[in-house]
Design a protein around this motif. Structure first.
Motif, PDB file in Angstrom:
ATOM      1  N   LEU A   1     -45.632 -44.951 -47.152  1.00  0.00           N
ATOM      2  CA  LEU A   1     -45.021 -44.311 -45.980  1.00  0.00           C
ATOM      3  C   LEU A   1     -44.066 -43.185 -46.375  1.00  0.00           C
ATOM      4  O   LEU A   1     -43.231 -42.765 -45.576  1.00  0.00           O
TER       5      LEU A   1
ATOM      6  N   LEU B   1     -48.565 -52.596 -42.169  1.00  0.00           N
ATOM      7  CA  LEU B   1     -49.854 -52.546 -42.870  1.00  0.00           C
ATOM      8  C   LEU B   1     -49.789 -51.370 -43.827  1.00  0.00           C
ATOM      9  O   LEU B   1     -49.643 -50.221 -43.396  1.00  0.00           O
TER      10      LEU B   1
ATOM     11  N   GLY C   1     -61.530 -49.629 -48.511  1.00  0.00           N
ATOM     12  CA  GLY C   1     -61.810 -50.812 -47.713  1.00  0.00           C
ATOM     13  C   GLY C   1     -60.732 -51.885 -47.734  1.00  0.00           C
ATOM     14  O   GLY C   1     -60.889 -52.938 -47.103  1.00  0.00           O
ATOM     15  N   ILE C   2     -59.615 -51.627 -48.421  1.00  0.00           N
ATOM     16  CA  ILE C   2     -58.569 -52.653 -48.531  1.00  0.00           C
ATOM     17  C   ILE C   2     -57.871 -52.862 -47.184  1.00  0.00           C
ATOM     18  O   ILE C   2     -57.647 -54.001 -46.758  1.00  0.00           O
ATOM     19  N   GLY C   3     -57.542 -51.765 -46.504  1.00  0.00           N
ATOM     20  CA  GLY C   3     -56.909 -51.893 -45.187  1.00  0.00           C
ATOM     21  C   GLY C   3     -57.799 -52.656 -44.218  1.00  0.00           C
ATOM     22  O   GLY C   3     -57.328 -53.521 -43.468  1.00  0.00           O
ATOM     23  N   SER C   4     -59.086 -52.373 -44.246  1.00  0.00           N
ATOM     24  CA  SER C   4     -60.029 -53.075 -43.367  1.00  0.00           C
ATOM     25  C   SER C   4     -60.083 -54.563 -43.701  1.00  0.00           C
ATOM     26  O   SER C   4     -60.140 -55.412 -42.797  1.00  0.00           O
TER      27      SER C   4
ATOM     28  N   LEU D   1     -49.499 -52.869 -32.034  1.00  0.00           N
ATOM     29  CA  LEU D   1     -48.580 -52.252 -32.989  1.00  0.00           C
ATOM     30  C   LEU D   1     -48.112 -50.910 -32.462  1.00  0.00           C
ATOM     31  O   LEU D   1     -48.731 -50.334 -31.558  1.00  0.00           O
ATOM     32  N   GLY D   2     -47.035 -50.451 -33.040  1.00  0.00           N
ATOM     33  CA  GLY D   2     -46.584 -49.087 -32.800  1.00  0.00           C
ATOM     34  C   GLY D   2     -46.818 -48.269 -34.055  1.00  0.00           C
ATOM     35  O   GLY D   2     -46.532 -48.719 -35.162  1.00  0.00           O
TER      36      GLY D   2
ATOM     37  N   THR E   1     -56.542 -42.836 -36.756  1.00  0.00           N
ATOM     38  CA  THR E   1     -57.969 -42.757 -37.092  1.00  0.00           C
ATOM     39  C   THR E   1     -58.485 -44.102 -37.595  1.00  0.00           C
ATOM     40  O   THR E   1     -59.552 -44.576 -37.186  1.00  0.00           O
ATOM     41  N   PHE E   2     -57.696 -44.708 -38.480  1.00  0.00           N
ATOM     42  CA  PHE E   2     -58.062 -46.015 -39.027  1.00  0.00           C
ATOM     43  C   PHE E   2     -58.112 -47.065 -37.920  1.00  0.00           C
ATOM     44  O   PHE E   2     -59.087 -47.816 -37.788  1.00  0.00           O
TER      45      PHE E   2
ATOM     46  N   ARG F   1     -61.023 -46.805 -35.545  1.00  0.00           N
ATOM     47  CA  ARG F   1     -62.232 -47.314 -36.209  1.00  0.00           C
ATOM     48  C   ARG F   1     -62.256 -48.850 -36.194  1.00  0.00           C
ATOM     49  O   ARG F   1     -63.327 -49.465 -36.154  1.00  0.00           O
TER      50      ARG F   1
HETATM   51  C1  LIG Z   1     -53.814 -46.843 -42.760  1.00  0.00           C
HETATM   52  C2  LIG Z   1     -54.181 -47.586 -44.066  1.00  0.00           C
HETATM   53  C3  LIG Z   1     -53.554 -48.960 -44.054  1.00  0.00           C
HETATM   54  C4  LIG Z   1     -55.696 -47.703 -44.155  1.00  0.00           C
HETATM   55  O1  LIG Z   1     -56.023 -48.452 -45.315  1.00  0.00           O
HETATM   56  P1  LIG Z   1     -57.300 -48.071 -46.220  1.00  0.00           P
HETATM   57  O2  LIG Z   1     -57.491 -49.131 -47.228  1.00  0.00           O
HETATM   58  O3  LIG Z   1     -57.114 -46.690 -46.734  1.00  0.00           O
HETATM   59  O4  LIG Z   1     -58.439 -48.072 -45.116  1.00  0.00           O
HETATM   60  P2  LIG Z   1     -60.017 -48.350 -45.295  1.00  0.00           P
HETATM   61  O5  LIG Z   1     -60.461 -47.869 -46.651  1.00  0.00           O
HETATM   62  O6  LIG Z   1     -60.280 -49.756 -44.958  1.00  0.00           O
HETATM   63  O7  LIG Z   1     -60.575 -47.348 -44.177  1.00  0.00           O
HETATM   64  C5  LIG Z   1     -61.505 -47.745 -43.191  1.00  0.00           C
HETATM   65  C6  LIG Z   1     -61.856 -46.534 -42.355  1.00  0.00           C
HETATM   66  O8  LIG Z   1     -60.706 -46.092 -41.618  1.00  0.00           O
HETATM   67  C7  LIG Z   1     -60.730 -44.638 -41.553  1.00  0.00           C
HETATM   68  N1  LIG Z   1     -59.598 -44.101 -42.329  1.00  0.00           N
HETATM   69  C8  LIG Z   1     -58.767 -44.772 -43.135  1.00  0.00           C
HETATM   70  N2  LIG Z   1     -57.840 -43.950 -43.638  1.00  0.00           N
HETATM   71  C9  LIG Z   1     -58.103 -42.724 -43.141  1.00  0.00           C
HETATM   72  C10 LIG Z   1     -57.509 -41.439 -43.295  1.00  0.00           C
HETATM   73  N3  LIG Z   1     -56.411 -41.256 -44.072  1.00  0.00           N
HETATM   74  N4  LIG Z   1     -58.051 -40.404 -42.653  1.00  0.00           N
HETATM   75  C11 LIG Z   1     -59.143 -40.551 -41.892  1.00  0.00           C
HETATM   76  N5  LIG Z   1     -59.771 -41.751 -41.696  1.00  0.00           N
HETATM   77  C12 LIG Z   1     -59.245 -42.815 -42.306  1.00  0.00           C
HETATM   78  C13 LIG Z   1     -62.039 -44.201 -42.177  1.00  0.00           C
HETATM   79  O9  LIG Z   1     -63.006 -44.177 -41.146  1.00  0.00           O
HETATM   80  C14 LIG Z   1     -62.302 -45.332 -43.150  1.00  0.00           C
HETATM   81  O10 LIG Z   1     -63.659 -45.480 -43.466  1.00  0.00           O
HETATM   82  P3  LIG Z   1     -64.339 -44.501 -44.562  1.00  0.00           P
HETATM   83  O11 LIG Z   1     -63.428 -44.442 -45.750  1.00  0.00           O
HETATM   84  O12 LIG Z   1     -65.649 -45.192 -44.849  1.00  0.00           O
HETATM   85  O13 LIG Z   1     -64.488 -43.176 -43.892  1.00  0.00           O
HETATM   86  C15 LIG Z   1     -53.701 -46.779 -45.317  1.00  0.00           C
HETATM   87  O14 LIG Z   1     -54.244 -45.481 -45.257  1.00  0.00           O
HETATM   88  C16 LIG Z   1     -52.212 -46.688 -45.460  1.00  0.00           C
HETATM   89  O15 LIG Z   1     -51.586 -47.548 -46.082  1.00  0.00           O
HETATM   90  N6  LIG Z   1     -51.627 -45.594 -44.923  1.00  0.00           N
HETATM   91  C17 LIG Z   1     -50.213 -45.349 -45.064  1.00  0.00           C
HETATM   92  C18 LIG Z   1     -49.374 -46.382 -44.366  1.00  0.00           C
HETATM   93  C19 LIG Z   1     -49.639 -46.389 -42.878  1.00  0.00           C
HETATM   94  O16 LIG Z   1     -49.695 -45.356 -42.232  1.00  0.00           O
HETATM   95  N7  LIG Z   1     -49.762 -47.623 -42.333  1.00  0.00           N
HETATM   96  C20 LIG Z   1     -49.961 -47.835 -40.923  1.00  0.00           C
HETATM   97  C21 LIG Z   1     -48.647 -47.765 -40.229  1.00  0.00           C
HETATM   98  S1  LIG Z   1     -48.868 -48.006 -38.475  1.00  0.00           S
END
Ligand SMILES: CC(C)(COP(=O)(O)OP(=O)(O)OC[C@H]1O[C@@H](n2cnc3c(N)ncnc32)[C@H](O)[C@@H]1OP(=O)(O)O)[C@@H](O)C(=O)NCCC(=O)NCCS
Length: 188
Positions: free
Chosen positions: A25, A81, A91-94, A114-115, A151-152, A155
């Motif tokens: 973050l 998250l 795929g870790i976030g998913s 969530l917010g 976006t995440f 999805r």
């Molecule tokens: C948001 C977050 C948790 C996603 O985790 P991740 O492990 O990167 O997500 P995944 O790999 O499971 O992504 C699944 C899908 O979500 C979408 N996605 C994830 N991150 C994305 C990004 N930065 N931009 C666009 N699409 C995104 C994509 O469609 C992705 O599928 P693809 O890679 O096959 O295109 C991570 O990016 C993160 O920690 N971000 C910073 C902290 C944050 O903002 N947390 C949420 C606070 S509300």
């Protein structure tokens, strides 16, 4: 990758969790940038009765974690998250989300919410006066080139259920997202 209960992590791993929180973050001005702030957040959540979480491990390394607060009888608030920046888009976030949703369903939760702040320009809501027709902006919300977790979440099946204008400063809203987990309650 292995998903484990956050409560099963050795307390020594909590500093790793704080590091991920801070690093993931780092682009968000309002989030855990002050010294010790991320560590205090992890300690606060671990001590909180209604909080639960899951952690993602790759070998010995903690690479991400998710938490939720049992806010309502049938609705949990996701908080936080985060995935380590060098491990995102794998795929870790998913996987963390799937683990939390499975746990929530098993405990009868009907909705997760969530917010997700936009205080840096990640969506088309940033920098705008969203009053007076606040919810009128929901349908046209998109992410910008700066990217936003919206976006995440979209999805993952989450939709915008509300906007809190200006709560991080003028033109810096919080975006409220939610997902229905168990539609059968209203089925015929
Ligand atoms: C948001 C977050 C948790 C996603 O985790 P991740 O492990 O990167 O997500 P995944 O790999 O499971 O992504 C699944 C899908 O979500 C979408 N996605 C994830 N991150 C994305 C990004 N930065 N931009 C666009 N699409 C995104 C994509 O469609 C992705 O599928 P693809 O890679 O096959 O295109 C991570 O990016 C993160 O920690 N971000 C910073 C902290 C944050 O903002 N947390 C949420 C606070 S509300």
């Amino acid at each position: 990758m292995e998903i484990v209960d956050f409560a099963a992590l050795a307390p020594g791993r909590h500093s790793d969790a704080a590091g991920i929180l801070r690093d993931a973050l780092a682009h968000v001005p309002s989030a855990y940038n002050a010294p010790g702030e991320a560590e205090a957040e992890v300690a606060l959540r671990c001590a909180e009765d209604g909080w639960l979480g899951h952690a993602a491990l790759e070998g010995e390394r903690l690479v991400g974690w998710i938490g939720a607060i049992r806010t309502y009888s049938h609705g949990w608030e996701i908080h936080p998250l985060v995935v380590a920046p060098d491990c995102q888009r794998r795929g870790i976030g998913s996987a963390l989300m799937a683990a939390l949703e499975a746990r929530a369903r098993s405990e009868g939760v009907l909705a997760l919410f969530l917010g997700s702040d936009d205080d840096y320009g990640g969506t088309t809501l940033f920098g705008r006066d969203l009053w007076p027709d606040v919810v009128g902006h929901v349908a046209t919300t998109e992410t910008t080139s700066r990217g936003h977790p919206f976006t995440f979440y979209r999805r993952q099946g989450y939709q915008i259920v509300g906007l809190l204008p200006d709560v991080n400063g003028a033109g810096r809203p919080d975006i409220m997202l939610a997902k229905r987990l168990t539609p059968s309650r209203f089925s015929a």
